[in-house]
Design a protein around this motif. Structure first.
Motif, PDB file in Angstrom:
ATOM      1  N   ALA A  21       0.836  -1.189   0.000  1.00 45.99           N
ATOM      2  CA  ALA A  21       0.000   0.000   0.000  1.00 45.99           C
ATOM      3  C   ALA A  21       0.874   1.244   0.000  1.00 45.99           C
ATOM      4  N   ASN A  22       0.374   2.315  -0.606  1.00 47.66           N
ATOM      5  CA  ASN A  22       1.144   3.545  -0.663  1.00 47.66           C
ATOM      6  C   ASN A  22       1.415   4.092   0.729  1.00 47.66           C
ATOM      7  N   PRO A  23       2.610   4.638   0.946  1.00 50.93           N
ATOM      8  CA  PRO A  23       2.891   5.277   2.238  1.00 50.93           C
ATOM      9  C   PRO A  23       2.143   6.603   2.339  1.00 50.93           C
ATOM     10  N   ALA A  24       1.960   7.082   3.548  1.00 51.38           N
ATOM     11  CA  ALA A  24       1.308   8.371   3.744  1.00 51.38           C
ATOM     12  C   ALA A  24       2.252   9.519   3.378  1.00 51.38           C
ATOM     13  N   VAL A  25       3.549   9.280   3.508  1.00 57.10           N
ATOM     14  CA  VAL A  25       4.540  10.324   3.254  1.00 57.10           C
ATOM     15  C   VAL A  25       5.764   9.720   2.588  1.00 57.10           C
ATOM     16  N   ILE A  26       6.372  10.474   1.682  1.00 54.52           N
ATOM     17  CA  ILE A  26       7.660  10.129   1.095  1.00 54.52           C
ATOM     18  C   ILE A  26       8.675  11.120   1.636  1.00 54.52           C
ATOM     19  N   ARG A  27       9.761  10.592   2.210  1.00 49.47           N
ATOM     20  CA  ARG A  27      10.745  11.434   2.885  1.00 49.47           C
ATOM     21  C   ARG A  27      12.003  11.546   2.033  1.00 49.47           C
ATOM     22  N   VAL A  28      12.314  12.780   1.632  1.00 51.67           N
ATOM     23  CA  VAL A  28      13.464  13.051   0.768  1.00 51.67           C
ATOM     24  C   VAL A  28      14.523  13.793   1.571  1.00 51.67           C
ATOM     25  N   GLY A  29      15.671  13.172   1.759  1.00 50.99           N
ATOM     26  CA  GLY A  29      16.762  13.806   2.475  1.00 50.99           C
ATOM     27  C   GLY A  29      17.625  14.648   1.545  1.00 50.99           C
ATOM     28  N   VAL A  30      18.113  15.754   2.044  1.00 49.82           N
ATOM     29  CA  VAL A  30      18.999  16.641   1.297  1.00 49.82           C
ATOM     30  C   VAL A  30      20.282  16.798   2.098  1.00 49.82           C
ATOM     31  N   SER A  31      21.397  16.370   1.509  1.00 48.41           N
ATOM     32  CA  SER A  31      22.665  16.318   2.242  1.00 48.41           C
ATOM     33  C   SER A  31      23.354  17.678   2.318  1.00 48.41           C
ATOM     34  N   GLY A  33      22.663  21.715   4.626  1.00 45.88           N
ATOM     35  CA  GLY A  33      21.771  22.505   5.455  1.00 45.88           C
ATOM     36  C   GLY A  33      20.884  23.394   4.606  1.00 45.88           C
ATOM     37  N   ALA A  34      19.741  23.746   5.134  1.00 39.65           N
ATOM     38  CA  ALA A  34      18.805  24.605   4.417  1.00 39.65           C
ATOM     39  C   ALA A  34      19.002  26.057   4.826  1.00 39.65           C
ATOM     40  N   SER A  35      18.669  26.950   3.914  1.00 36.49           N
ATOM     41  CA  SER A  35      18.723  28.382   4.195  1.00 36.49           C
ATOM     42  C   SER A  35      17.479  29.033   3.598  1.00 36.49           C
ATOM     43  N   GLY A  36      17.225  30.258   4.014  1.00 41.54           N
ATOM     44  CA  GLY A  36      16.112  31.000   3.446  1.00 41.54           C
ATOM     45  C   GLY A  36      14.797  30.673   4.127  1.00 41.54           C
ATOM     46  N   SER A  37      13.764  31.375   3.710  1.00 43.90           N
ATOM     47  CA  SER A  37      12.416  31.150   4.229  1.00 43.90           C
ATOM     48  C   SER A  37      11.429  31.267   3.065  1.00 43.90           C
ATOM     49  N   PRO A  38      10.794  30.154   2.666  1.00 45.00           N
ATOM     50  CA  PRO A  38      10.908  28.819   3.243  1.00 45.00           C
ATOM     51  C   PRO A  38      12.281  28.198   2.965  1.00 45.00           C
ATOM     52  N   ALA A  39      12.625  27.197   3.766  1.00 51.55           N
ATOM     53  CA  ALA A  39      13.943  26.577   3.698  1.00 51.55           C
ATOM     54  C   ALA A  39      14.181  25.931   2.343  1.00 51.55           C
ATOM     55  N   THR A  40      15.373  26.142   1.789  1.00 54.50           N
ATOM     56  CA  THR A  40      15.711  25.564   0.487  1.00 54.50           C
ATOM     57  C   THR A  40      17.228  25.433   0.378  1.00 54.50           C
ATOM     58  N   PHE A  41      17.699  25.021  -0.793  1.00 56.47           N
ATOM     59  CA  PHE A  41      19.137  24.929  -1.053  1.00 56.47           C
ATOM     60  C   PHE A  41      19.373  25.339  -2.503  1.00 56.47           C
ATOM     61  N   GLY A  42      20.617  25.259  -2.970  1.00 61.94           N
ATOM     62  CA  GLY A  42      20.919  25.751  -4.313  1.00 61.94           C
ATOM     63  C   GLY A  42      21.850  24.841  -5.074  1.00 61.94           C
ATOM     64  N   GLY A  43      22.058  25.157  -6.351  1.00 65.53           N
ATOM     65  CA  GLY A  43      23.057  24.469  -7.151  1.00 65.53           C
ATOM     66  C   GLY A  43      22.631  23.161  -7.758  1.00 65.53           C
ATOM     67  N   ALA A  44      21.359  22.796  -7.672  1.00 62.79           N
ATOM     68  CA  ALA A  44      20.912  21.496  -8.167  1.00 62.79           C
ATOM     69  C   ALA A  44      19.534  21.616  -8.798  1.00 62.79           C
ATOM     70  N   ALA A  45      19.285  20.758  -9.777  1.00 63.93           N
ATOM     71  CA  ALA A  45      17.950  20.705 -10.365  1.00 63.93           C
ATOM     72  C   ALA A  45      16.922  20.307  -9.309  1.00 63.93           C
ATOM     73  N   THR A  46      17.318  19.421  -8.398  1.00 67.62           N
ATOM     74  CA  THR A  46      16.405  18.986  -7.342  1.00 67.62           C
ATOM     75  C   THR A  46      16.004  20.150  -6.443  1.00 67.62           C
ATOM     76  N   ALA A  47      16.886  21.127  -6.256  1.00 63.50           N
ATOM     77  CA  ALA A  47      16.545  22.303  -5.455  1.00 63.50           C
ATOM     78  C   ALA A  47      15.402  23.069  -6.109  1.00 63.50           C
ATOM     79  N   ILE A  48      15.442  23.184  -7.429  1.00 56.72           N
ATOM     80  CA  ILE A  48      14.363  23.867  -8.142  1.00 56.72           C
ATOM     81  C   ILE A  48      13.078  23.051  -8.053  1.00 56.72           C
ATOM     82  N   ALA A  49      13.193  21.726  -8.119  1.00 57.10           N
ATOM     83  CA  ALA A  49      12.011  20.871  -7.960  1.00 57.10           C
ATOM     84  C   ALA A  49      11.378  21.097  -6.599  1.00 57.10           C
ATOM     85  N   GLN A  50      12.201  21.223  -5.572  1.00 57.57           N
ATOM     86  CA  GLN A  50      11.684  21.459  -4.226  1.00 57.57           C
ATOM     87  C   GLN A  50      10.977  22.804  -4.149  1.00 57.57           C
ATOM     88  N   GLN A  51      11.565  23.824  -4.765  1.00 54.86           N
ATOM     89  CA  GLN A  51      10.969  25.152  -4.727  1.00 54.86           C
ATOM     90  C   GLN A  51       9.674  25.228  -5.538  1.00 54.86           C
TER      91      GLN A  51
END
Length: 349
Positions: A21-31, A33-51
Motif C-alpha cells: 500500500a502507498n505510504p502516507a509520506v515520502i521522505r526526501v533527504g537533502v545532504s 543545510g537549508a537556508s532562506g524562508s521557506p527553507a531551500t538549497f541551491g546548485g541542483a535541479a532537485t533544489a528547483i524541484a523542491q521550490q
C-alpha cells in the motif's frame, strides 16, 4: 473478528504478490543545510524541484505527502538517517553515497542531478599563498565524509601530496566560513559560495577545478532499496517528475529564474552567473547516467579506497538502477535532450 480477518487477508495478498500500500509520506533527504524562508538549497535541479513543488504535485493524486529533510551534517548525517529508516530518498554527493554503500547501506542510484561543478581553493584575503603547495603544513579545513574531502585528496594526489601534509581540521560548512572570516584556517576548497566571499573581500580564490572534469563535484538522487522493492511505481513517478523538472531547469530560457531560485538559499545571483560562465545549463544539470557518470563513480570508489576513506569496494554497475531514467526519458521524448559525455567528460559519448 471479521474485520481483523479481512485485514489479515489483505496483508497476505500484499506479501504474496509483492504489492505494498502507498505510504502516507515520502521522505526526501537533502545532504546539506537549508537556508532562506521557506527553507531551500541551491546548485541542483532537485533544489528547483523542491521550490516549485514538483514532487508534491506529482504525488497529490495518490494522497501522499512529500517531506524534505535537510542535514547540516551533510552526507554522513543523511546516511545515518537512512540507516535508521528515517528516509526513502537522498540527494547527495558522490563520496557520501559511496561511504554509505561501502558501509552497508542498501541503496540504488536513480539519476544524476548536477555535475562539473567547480571547486575553488580559497585563502583568507590577507594570505600570501598562491597555490595548494604553498599551504603545505598549514591549517586546512576539510568537511570529512563529503565530496569536498574526495576532491581535496584527488587534487593533492596529482601533486604528490596527501592529507598528512596539511594540518587538516574537520569542519562543517558554517564553521568553515566563520573560521575563514576570523583567519583561523589557512585554506579550504569551497563550492560557489567561494565567489560570494571573494566579492565581499573575505577571501581570495587562488585556484579552481574548471579544467579538470575528473575532479569536479557530482550529485545524484538515490533510493533506499527496500522502498524501491515495495514501491517501484512510486520510484518511477518520482524519477519522471524530476526528469521533467530537469528539462525545465536545463532550458536557457529559464536561466535567470534558476539562479534567482538558488539565490533564495543565500548565494547571490552574481555568484551563480560567474560559477556557470561559460557553461550551458544542459551541460551541468543533466540527469543522464552516461559513460561519464559511470566512470566518475568508478574512479571515485577507487580513489576513496586508495585514500583509506572506505574499506570495501562498491560495484558501481550493480549500484546504479538506470531503468527508471530510461522510461522517463522515453515517455517524455527527451532521449536526445541532453548530450551524453564520454568517460573522460571532455566530449560527446
Amino acid at each position: 473478528m471479521m474485520k481483523r480477518a479481512l485485514v489479515s487477508l489483505l496483508f497476505g495478498f500484499v506479501s504474496a504478490f509483492g504489492v505494498a500500500a502507498n505510504p502516507a509520506v515520502i521522505r526526501v533527504g537533502v545532504s546539506t543545510g537549508a537556508s532562506g524562508s521557506p527553507a531551500t538549497f541551491g546548485g541542483a535541479a532537485t533544489a528547483i524541484a523542491q521550490q516549485r513543488g514538483v514532487l508534491e504535485a506529482a504525488f497529490k493524486p495518490d494522497g501522499i505527502r512529500v517531506e524534505w529533510v535537510f542535514f547540516k551534517g551533510a552526507g554522513p548525517a543523511a546516511n545515518e538517517a537512512l540507516a535508521s529508516k528515517q528516509l526513502d530518498f537522498i540527494w547527495q554527493g558522490d563520496l557520501a553515497a559511496i561511504t554509505g554503500k561501502a558501509g552497508g547501506l542498501n541503496t540504488r542510484i536513480l539519476l544524476g542531478d548536477s555535475r562539473l561543478a567547480p571547486s575553488y581553493l580559497v585563502v583568507p584575503a590577507k594570505s600570501k599563498a598562491a597555490s595548494l603547495e604553498d599551504l603545505k603544513g598549514r591549517k586546512f579545513a576539510l568537511f570529512k565524509g563529503t565530496t569536498q574531502q574526495l576532491t581535496f585528496n584527488r587534487i593533492a594526489a596529482q601533486r604528490g601530496l596527501a592529507e598528512r601534509d596539511f594540518k587538516t581540521i574537520n569542519m562543517d560548512g558554517a564553521t568553515t566560513l566563520a573560521a575563514l572570516a576570523a583567519g583561523d584556517i589557512d585554506g579550504v576548497y569551497l563550492p560557489v559560495n567561494a565567489l560570494q566571499l571573494q566579492e565581499r573581500g573575505v577571501v581570495r580564490v587562488i585556484e579552481d577545478t574548471r579544467r579538470d572534469p575528473l575532479v569536479a563535484a557530482h550529485t545524484h538522487l538515490l533510493v533506499d532499496a527496500a522502498f524501491e522493492q515495495r514501491h517501484p511505481q512510486l520510484v518511477q513517478k518520482l524519477v519522471s517528475a524530476l526528469v521533467a523538472n530537469a528539462a525545465w531547469t536545463s532550458d536557457e530560457a529559464n536561466r535567470q529564474q534558476v539562479f534567482t531560485g538558488w539565490a533564495r538559499a543565500g548565494v547571490p545571483v552574481s555568484a551563480w552567473q560567474r560559477d556557470y560562465q561559460p557553461d550551458a545549463l544542459k551541460q551541468r544539470l543533466t540527469p543522464l547516467l552516461d559513460p561519464f557518470f559511470y566512470a566518475h563513480y568508478r574512479d571515485a570508489v577507487r580513489f576513496a579506497r586508495q585514500f583509506g576513506l572506505i574499506r570495501k569496494d562498491v560495484d558501481v554497475d550493480a549500484w546504479i538502477a538506470p531503468q527508471y531514467l530510461r522510461e522517463a526519458l522515453k515517455a517524455q521524448k527527451l532521449e536526445r535532450y541532453w548530450t551524453p559525455l564520454a568517460a573522460d567528460g571532455k566530449g560527446a559519448a
